[in-house]
Design a protein around this motif. Structure first.
Motif, mmCIF file in Angstrom:
data_model
loop_
_atom_site.group_PDB
_atom_site.id
_atom_site.type_symbol
_atom_site.label_atom_id
_atom_site.label_comp_id
_atom_site.label_asym_id
_atom_site.label_seq_id
_atom_site.Cartn_x
_atom_site.Cartn_y
_atom_site.Cartn_z
ATOM 1 N N ASP A 1 0.834 -1.205 0.000
ATOM 2 C CA ASP A 1 0.000 0.000 0.000
ATOM 3 C C ASP A 1 0.871 1.260 0.000
ATOM 4 O O ASP A 1 0.553 2.241 -0.679
ATOM 5 N N THR A 2 1.961 1.218 0.751
ATOM 6 C CA THR A 2 2.861 2.367 0.824
ATOM 7 C C THR A 2 3.453 2.684 -0.546
ATOM 8 O O THR A 2 3.479 3.844 -0.972
ATOM 9 N N LEU A 3 3.907 1.668 -1.254
ATOM 10 C CA LEU A 3 4.469 1.875 -2.584
ATOM 11 C C LEU A 3 3.403 2.366 -3.558
ATOM 12 O O LEU A 3 3.661 3.257 -4.368
ATOM 13 N N THR A 4 2.207 1.808 -3.463
ATOM 14 C CA THR A 4 1.113 2.230 -4.342
ATOM 15 C C THR A 4 0.813 3.712 -4.146
ATOM 16 O O THR A 4 0.691 4.467 -5.113
ATOM 17 N N GLU A 5 0.719 4.155 -2.890
ATOM 18 C CA GLU A 5 0.458 5.572 -2.604
ATOM 19 C C GLU A 5 1.576 6.454 -3.147
ATOM 20 O O GLU A 5 1.325 7.499 -3.755
ATOM 21 N N PHE A 6 2.817 6.036 -2.937
ATOM 22 C CA PHE A 6 3.978 6.792 -3.409
ATOM 23 C C PHE A 6 3.924 6.945 -4.923
ATOM 24 O O PHE A 6 4.111 8.049 -5.460
ATOM 25 N N LEU A 7 3.658 5.852 -5.629
ATOM 26 C CA LEU A 7 3.648 5.900 -7.094
ATOM 27 C C LEU A 7 2.436 6.649 -7.641
ATOM 28 O O LEU A 7 2.535 7.283 -8.696
ATOM 29 N N HIS A 8 1.322 6.617 -6.918
ATOM 30 C CA HIS A 8 0.167 7.440 -7.319
ATOM 31 C C HIS A 8 0.550 8.914 -7.295
ATOM 32 O O HIS A 8 0.235 9.665 -8.227
ATOM 33 N N GLU A 9 1.222 9.332 -6.237
ATOM 34 C CA GLU A 9 1.661 10.727 -6.124
ATOM 35 C C GLU A 9 2.669 11.074 -7.216
ATOM 36 O O GLU A 9 2.592 12.147 -7.817
ATOM 37 N N LYS A 10 3.629 10.164 -7.463
ATOM 38 C CA LYS A 10 4.609 10.400 -8.525
ATOM 39 C C LYS A 10 3.912 10.522 -9.882
ATOM 40 O O LYS A 10 4.302 11.350 -10.702
ATOM 41 N N ALA A 11 2.887 9.702 -10.113
ATOM 42 C CA ALA A 11 2.174 9.715 -11.400
ATOM 43 C C ALA A 11 1.440 11.037 -11.608
ATOM 44 O O ALA A 11 1.364 11.535 -12.733
ATOM 45 N N LYS A 12 0.919 11.612 -10.519
ATOM 46 C CA LYS A 12 0.220 12.904 -10.630
ATOM 47 C C LYS A 12 1.167 14.013 -11.059
ATOM 48 O O LYS A 12 0.775 14.938 -11.747
ATOM 49 N N THR B 1 7.581 13.903 -13.846
ATOM 50 C CA THR B 1 8.605 14.806 -14.362
ATOM 51 C C THR B 1 9.224 14.240 -15.636
ATOM 52 O O THR B 1 9.990 14.917 -16.294
ATOM 53 N N HIS B 2 8.890 12.995 -15.961
ATOM 54 C CA HIS B 2 9.415 12.365 -17.165
ATOM 55 C C HIS B 2 8.392 11.369 -17.665
ATOM 56 O O HIS B 2 7.753 10.680 -16.875
ATOM 57 N N LYS B 3 8.219 11.268 -18.978
ATOM 58 C CA LYS B 3 7.196 10.361 -19.508
ATOM 59 C C LYS B 3 7.639 8.897 -19.482
ATOM 60 O O LYS B 3 6.809 8.007 -19.533
ATOM 61 N N THR B 4 8.943 8.635 -19.369
ATOM 62 C CA THR B 4 9.437 7.255 -19.369
ATOM 63 C C THR B 4 9.849 6.785 -17.986
ATOM 64 O O THR B 4 9.354 5.777 -17.480
ATOM 65 N N TRP B 5 10.778 7.514 -17.355
ATOM 66 C CA TRP B 5 11.395 7.058 -16.108
ATOM 67 C C TRP B 5 10.562 7.465 -14.893
ATOM 68 O O TRP B 5 10.109 8.593 -14.798
ATOM 69 N N VAL B 6 10.433 6.548 -13.940
ATOM 70 C CA VAL B 6 9.671 6.828 -12.724
ATOM 71 C C VAL B 6 10.468 7.743 -11.799
ATOM 72 O O VAL B 6 9.958 8.750 -11.315
ATOM 73 N N LEU B 7 11.706 7.399 -11.550
ATOM 74 C CA LEU B 7 12.554 8.193 -10.666
ATOM 75 C C LEU B 7 13.581 8.941 -11.505
ATOM 76 O O LEU B 7 14.316 8.324 -12.288
ATOM 77 N N THR B 8 13.603 10.250 -11.331
ATOM 78 C CA THR B 8 14.483 11.084 -12.147
ATOM 79 C C THR B 8 15.251 12.074 -11.284
ATOM 80 O O THR B 8 14.916 12.307 -10.126
ATOM 81 N N HIS B 9 16.253 12.664 -11.899
ATOM 82 C CA HIS B 9 17.002 13.765 -11.294
ATOM 83 C C HIS B 9 17.174 14.817 -12.378
ATOM 84 O O HIS B 9 17.709 14.526 -13.451
ATOM 85 N N ASN B 10 16.678 16.016 -12.108
ATOM 86 C CA ASN B 10 16.716 17.103 -13.091
ATOM 87 C C ASN B 10 16.097 16.688 -14.425
ATOM 88 O O ASN B 10 16.608 17.008 -15.491
ATOM 89 N N GLY B 11 15.003 15.918 -14.326
ATOM 90 C CA GLY B 11 14.270 15.532 -15.532
ATOM 91 C C GLY B 11 14.903 14.424 -16.350
ATOM 92 O O GLY B 11 14.455 14.136 -17.450
ATOM 93 N N LYS B 12 15.950 13.788 -15.817
ATOM 94 C CA LYS B 12 16.625 12.715 -16.544
ATOM 95 C C LYS B 12 16.609 11.440 -15.710
ATOM 96 O O LYS B 12 16.427 11.480 -14.500
ATOM 97 N N GLN B 13 16.835 10.313 -16.391
ATOM 98 C CA GLN B 13 16.912 9.030 -15.702
ATOM 99 C C GLN B 13 17.988 9.091 -14.626
ATOM 100 O O GLN B 13 19.048 9.693 -14.831
ATOM 101 N N LEU B 14 17.714 8.470 -13.477
ATOM 102 C CA LEU B 14 18.721 8.407 -12.416
ATOM 103 C C LEU B 14 19.952 7.676 -12.919
ATOM 104 O O LEU B 14 19.847 6.623 -13.536
#
Length: 171
Positions: free
Chosen positions: A46-57, A60-73
């Motif tokens: 549930d914790t991961l689901t909530e986190f990813l729901h917030e990230k999806a809203k 910052t990038h259409k491909t990568w879930v986790l980014t830094h300055n708009g680029k893949q980590l």
């Protein structure tokens, strides 16, 4: 923490690998004898689901879930994150040994060892052989078995016999 994923699996996580409706995440690894990238689809907490729901809203990038300055980590950035965690802990007066992201994977596996079977943990870690998980956990924890002491627990203080299941379930 909520995936027990390897750092590379997290860095390479794409939105195509996330299914918020089904609460599933697909992780890709190259850590197989064959060397090919293979996928494993896991149930999300549930914790991961909530986190990813917030990230999806706030993507910052259409491909990568986790980014830094708009680029893949990149690998170095994950190390930088860990360095920042350690610096904040030190400023807060928390003393501990340095740990890496992979140590978190070890830590959570050790915690699970008190509640889940070796086979279940092996599936969560996505090891192909249970012997790999067994070796992994032996280096982390000393699992105390109830062993012969269960016989002591089967009798309460008054000498009355209790059920075996009740004795095993006592903490």
């Amino acid at each position: 923490y909520n995936t027990l994923a390897r750092a590379g699996e997290i860095r390479n996580l794409t939105w195509d690998d996330v299914n918020l409706e089904k609460k599933e995440i697909t992780l890709w690894t190259g850590k197989r004898d064959e060397g090919d990238r293979q996928d494993d689809t896991l149930e999300m907490t549930d914790t991961l689901t909530e986190f990813l729901h917030e990230k999806a809203k706030n993507k910052t990038h259409k491909t990568w879930v986790l980014t830094h300055n708009g680029k893949q980590l990149e690998k170095w950035w994950v190390n930088e994150i860990m360095t920042k965690i350690h610096a904040r802990a030190e400023r807060a007066g928390v003393e501990f040994k340095y740990f890496s992201l992979h140590c978190i994977r070890h830590h959570v596996a050790a915690l699970l060892s008190y509640r889940l079977s070796l086979l279940e943990i092996s599936k969560i870690l996505r090891h192909r052989r249970v012997s790999t998980t067994d070796t992994y956990l032996r280096s982390l924890v000393t699992i105390k078995t109830k062993g012969i002491r269960v016989l002591d627990d089967m009798q309460n203080a008054k000498g009355n016999v209790v059920s075996f299941q009740d004795a095993v379930n006592r903490k």
